[in-house]
Design a protein around this motif. Structure first.
Motif, PDB file in Angstrom:
ATOM      1  N   THR A  50     -71.195 -31.369  19.400  1.00  0.00           N
ATOM      2  CA  THR A  50     -72.358 -32.147  19.843  1.00  0.00           C
ATOM      3  C   THR A  50     -73.210 -31.405  20.864  1.00  0.00           C
ATOM      4  OG1 THR A  50     -71.071 -33.217  21.604  1.00  0.00           O
ATOM      5  CG2 THR A  50     -71.118 -34.311  19.455  1.00  0.00           C
ATOM      6  N   GLN A  51     -72.685 -30.261  21.381  1.00  0.00           N
ATOM      7  CA  GLN A  51     -73.435 -29.529  22.394  1.00  0.00           C
ATOM      8  C   GLN A  51     -74.355 -28.489  21.756  1.00  0.00           C
ATOM      9  OE1 GLN A  51     -70.315 -28.198  25.122  1.00  0.00           O
ATOM     10  NE2 GLN A  51     -70.998 -29.744  26.586  1.00  0.00           N
ATOM     11  N   ALA A  52     -75.394 -28.137  22.489  1.00  0.00           N
ATOM     12  CA  ALA A  52     -76.427 -27.239  21.979  1.00  0.00           C
ATOM     13  C   ALA A  52     -75.863 -25.856  21.682  1.00  0.00           C
ATOM     14  CB  ALA A  52     -77.561 -27.140  22.988  1.00  0.00           C
ATOM     15  N   SER A  53     -76.165 -25.365  20.490  1.00  0.00           N
ATOM     16  CA  SER A  53     -75.768 -24.022  20.085  1.00  0.00           C
ATOM     17  C   SER A  53     -76.925 -23.407  19.297  1.00  0.00           C
ATOM     18  CB  SER A  53     -74.501 -24.068  19.224  1.00  0.00           C
ATOM     19  OG  SER A  53     -74.173 -22.781  18.755  1.00  0.00           O
ATOM     20  N   THR A  54     -77.409 -22.276  19.761  1.00  0.00           N
ATOM     21  CA  THR A  54     -78.573 -21.635  19.146  1.00  0.00           C
ATOM     22  C   THR A  54     -78.248 -20.182  18.838  1.00  0.00           C
ATOM     23  OG1 THR A  54     -80.029 -23.046  20.474  1.00  0.00           O
ATOM     24  CG2 THR A  54     -81.037 -21.140  19.407  1.00  0.00           C
ATOM     25  N   SER A  55     -78.652 -19.726  17.673  1.00  0.00           N
ATOM     26  CA  SER A  55     -78.418 -18.341  17.265  1.00  0.00           C
ATOM     27  C   SER A  55     -79.727 -17.560  17.348  1.00  0.00           C
ATOM     28  CB  SER A  55     -77.883 -18.282  15.831  1.00  0.00           C
ATOM     29  OG  SER A  55     -76.667 -18.993  15.724  1.00  0.00           O
TER      30      SER A  55
END
Length: 745
Positions: free
Chosen positions: A71-76
């Motif tokens: 549910t936490q923000a993860s950006t590639s």
């Protein structure tokens, strides 16, 4: 019913300040409760009764930390250079330094140059470097819920990417930060602005144009506040407010437009304005009630799908329609009473006042005469256009790709360097009641590795108390499976089903197997929507058809209207597929499958609005026919009194929906485009052309019921026969003194 509604309309007009006060008190009271209780919308999404729903529950119970990470923000962030990343080391180092300044990073030290990682730890090279050293991956994880990310944070990332892009280095991003959307409201404001202009043209006066806007705003705001208040006691997802706002604006303006138009006509006929308001509500209001019932059936029937979010949307939308109907029956006549003789002032001199007389040849009347005179060519031409538009529907592909247009370049790099499945892993949960899941986990992993489309697997075995442990004695295992294909790809869905097909073997080893994760949830959602489409159609069309039989006391009119709707919906799907899936005319840069939930939403919303227009236009035809006109003259009379209202309402709805096409995201454009095109096809081709033409061909037969059925159908008196002349002088109503409607004197 007409008599009851007449009394409501007359009462509301005469006791205007009390009625307006009640609405204000209700709105302020609900607003006060919302402020005092501070309810919050839920942000979770669940699919109870599905395999992914069960897997999600088990991950929450046995792997809370993993669920938190989901549910936490993860950006590639993807970097690419044709001459190799090593040639741009200092440029990438500068990018990394700026990325490390992003807020609430889980571990800033983990944000590193992928080329540096590959050289220092060769074992990790394949996870951060791809395409022979030409593509690199930088993973950014933040201690922020994905739903709490802001537009400012997205813009901060985009500025960093832009600062370091160039000189042969491509820098793109995909994931949580790139999926943040601007807060809504622009489309609604554009819709209200267009509505105001259209109503000025429809009424030729400013005051009358404001009245539907006032009721629309009050109705939508009250409904949203009630929905917000219910979030204090129920789990309501914030997404449900979108459809409430959209449909609330649509029907509020539609219904107000219809009643205000009828009120002006009744004032012209004579008698007091209070009686005119009563007759308007008793006749047009009856049509509003049944139109509202049809829309409510269409949206409440969304509950048959069994998805909580869609159920909330359906019930919320039904509440918006109910408030719109009550406002039309009470607040509209009260506002008309408040403005009194000023309702249709000031006149706009360069706009021709609608319905100057019962003999005026308006454009609607002229078109109606042409349709009645030669109906068959209009039927053939209208249906031919829709059939041609529907042809691309044969290529329809449904999917649940929620990737925004901003992410498209990064997704292309991700596919090139690492495979598209890296951001959409499947989570396989194995749980054993006997306390030892190790053997089942080992066998399952070995089996999954033999399947096609698997990039890699990773197994984490835990004990029942949520602590990592060796394989021996652990009762729950979580296997992360990274597909080669994209989350919305058909191959990923097939892989998920192949893993689930291993369930009997897992059970034989003493473990329960379930597949979850965001990718599985989206896949199950698509499957659930596909299964629900036919039952939904049967419920909506069946119940609405029965109501229409009672409204029109006819078999033919409801049948023609329902079949016509099917033509317009198929044409809408055809055009939408051509533009958004096939890329016809090059209007869309990033084509994608049609959203899985679009068909069911489109059918529900547009069917309700279509039946609105059918009721508004055709009930006046039946009213004139019942009161002595010939079948063809009654159709022309229906055009005289209803075509301008239906045209105005349709233009307003098309404008509201089309405004969503201004969004930079293809998904929002697709929804807005499909709804706008559907209303255009149905209102202008089916309701305004095909339906009246076929009724003209049927003649008197269109308005009859078989004798055996007539005994069972309740007479709703939608024509308002009981109140048609109430309040007029005893003499012939045509000779009654006419009160000017456009003068304050």
């Amino acid at each position: 019913m007409a008599s009851f509604l007449y009394r409501i309309g007359r009462f509301s007009f005469r006791h205007k300040w009390w009625v307006i006060a009640v609405w204000l008190v209700a709105a302020l009271s609900v607003a006060g409760l919302v402020g005092a209780l501070s309810p919050k919308f839920a942000k979770d999404f669940s699919l109870p009764g599905t395999d992914s729903g069960t897997a999600t529950s088990q991950v929450e119970e046995y792997f809370p930390e993993v669920m938190k990470q989901q549910t936490q923000a993860s950006t590639s962030v993807l970097v690419a250079a044709e001459d190799g990343l090593g040639a741009h080391a200092s440029q990438i180092d500068g990018l990394v330094t700026d990325l490390q300044r992003l807020p609430d990073l889980t571990d800033p030290a983990s944000v590193v140059n992928p080329d540096t990682v590959a050289k220092a730890q060769p074992a990790l090279a394949s996870s951060v470097i791809g395409d022979n050293g030409k593509v690199g991956l930088i993973q950014i994880r933040q201690n922020i819920e994905m739903t709490d990310l802001t537009v400012d944070q997205k813009e901060q990332l985009q500025e960093i990417l832009a600062d370091h892009r160039g000189d042969g280095l491509q820098v793109e991003a995909t994931g949580s930060l790139m999926q943040v959307m601007e807060a809504g409201g622009k489309a609604e404001m554009i819709g209200f602005a267009v509505a105001f202009v259209v109503m000025i043209v429809a009424f030729g006066a400013l005051v009358a144009a404001f009245i539907p806007l006032v009721t629309g705003l009050v109705g939508v705001m009250l409904t949203i506040m009630l929905l917000t208040l219910s979030a204090k006691f129920l789990s309501i997802n914030e997404t449900a407010t979108a459809i409430v706002t959209m449909l609330g604006i649509a029907v509020s303006i539609d219904y107000a437009l219809f009643i205000v138009s009828r009120y002006r006509n009744e004032v012209r006929r004579g008698g007091s304005r209070a009686d005119a308001a009563g007759r308007a509500v008793g006749t047009a209001g009856t049509a509003v009630v049944f139109a509202g019932m049809t829309v409510m059936i269409a949206v409440v029937a969304l509950t048959v799908i069994g998805i909580p979010l869609i159920t909330q949307m359906g019930l919320g939308a039904a509440s918006a329609v109910l408030v719109a109907v009550i406002a039309a029956l009470t607040l509209i006549p009260a506002l008309l009473g408040a403005v009194g003789r000023f309702a249709f002032t000031p006149r706009i001199p360069w706009i021709k006042h609608a319905e100057e007389s019962d003999t005026a040849d308006t454009l609607g009347v002229k078109f109606g005469r042409m349709v009645v005179k030669r109906p068959l060519p209009y039927v053939i031409a209208g249906l031919a256009v829709l059939v041609l538009a529907a042809i691309p529907m044969t290529k329809l592909e449904l999917g649940m790709s929620m990737t925004s247009d901003d992410e498209a370049p990064a997704q292309s790099l991700l596919q090139r360097g690492f495979g598209e499945g890296i951001n959409g892993p499947l989570l396989v949960v194995l749980h054993s009641d006997n306390g030892d899941v190790a053997a089942a986990a080992d066998r399952t992993v070995a089996h999954i590795k033999t399947l096609d489309d698997v990039a890699n697997t990773n197994t984490l075995v835990w004990t029942g108390n949520g602590k990592p442990a060796p394989n021996v004695g652990a009762d729950t295992a979580l296997i992360s499976v990274t597909p080669t294909s994209a989350p919305s790809d058909g191959a990923t869905h097939d892989l998920m089903e192949e893993i689930r097909a291993y369930t009997p073997s897992a059970e034989a080893a003493g473990a329960q197997l379930h597949v979850g994760g965001q990718t599985a949830i989206m896949s199950d959602l698509s499957a659930k929507l596909d299964k629900a489409l036919l039952p939904y159609l049967v419920v909506v069309v069946g119940l609405a058809f029965l109501i229409m039989i009672g409204v029109f006391r006819s078999i033919w009119v409801p049948l023609i209207g329902t079949i016509g709707f099917i033509f317009s919906v198929c044409a809408t799907f055809g055009v939408t597929v051509a533009i958004f899936q096939e890329g016809t005319f090059g209007l869309i840069d990033n084509t994608k499958p049609i959203l899985s939930f679009l068909p069911i939403f489109l059918i529900g919303l547009v069917f309700g609005l279509a039946m609105d227009y059918q009721v508004f236009l055709v009930t006046r035809m039946r009213e004139e026919y019942v009161h002595g006109m010939s079948a063809k003259d009654a159709i022309i009379a229906g055009y005289r009194h209803g075509s301008r209202v239906v045209t105005s309402a349709a233009i307003i709805m098309i404008s509201v929906f089309a405004a969503f096409m201004l969004s930079p995201d293809t998904t929002a454009k697709m929804i807005g485009f499909a709804l706008a095109v559907a209303v255009a096809f149905d209102a202008f081709i089916i309701r305004m052309m095909v339906v009246p033409a076929i009724i003209a061909m049927l003649g008197d037969r269109a308005w009859g019921l078989p004798k055996w059925l007539d005994r069972f159908v309740v007479n709703f008196d939608i024509e308002g026969s009981a109140v048609r002349d109430r309040g007029l002088p005893p003499s012939d109503s045509a000779a009654a003194p006419r009160e000017p409607v456009g003068s304050p004197s």
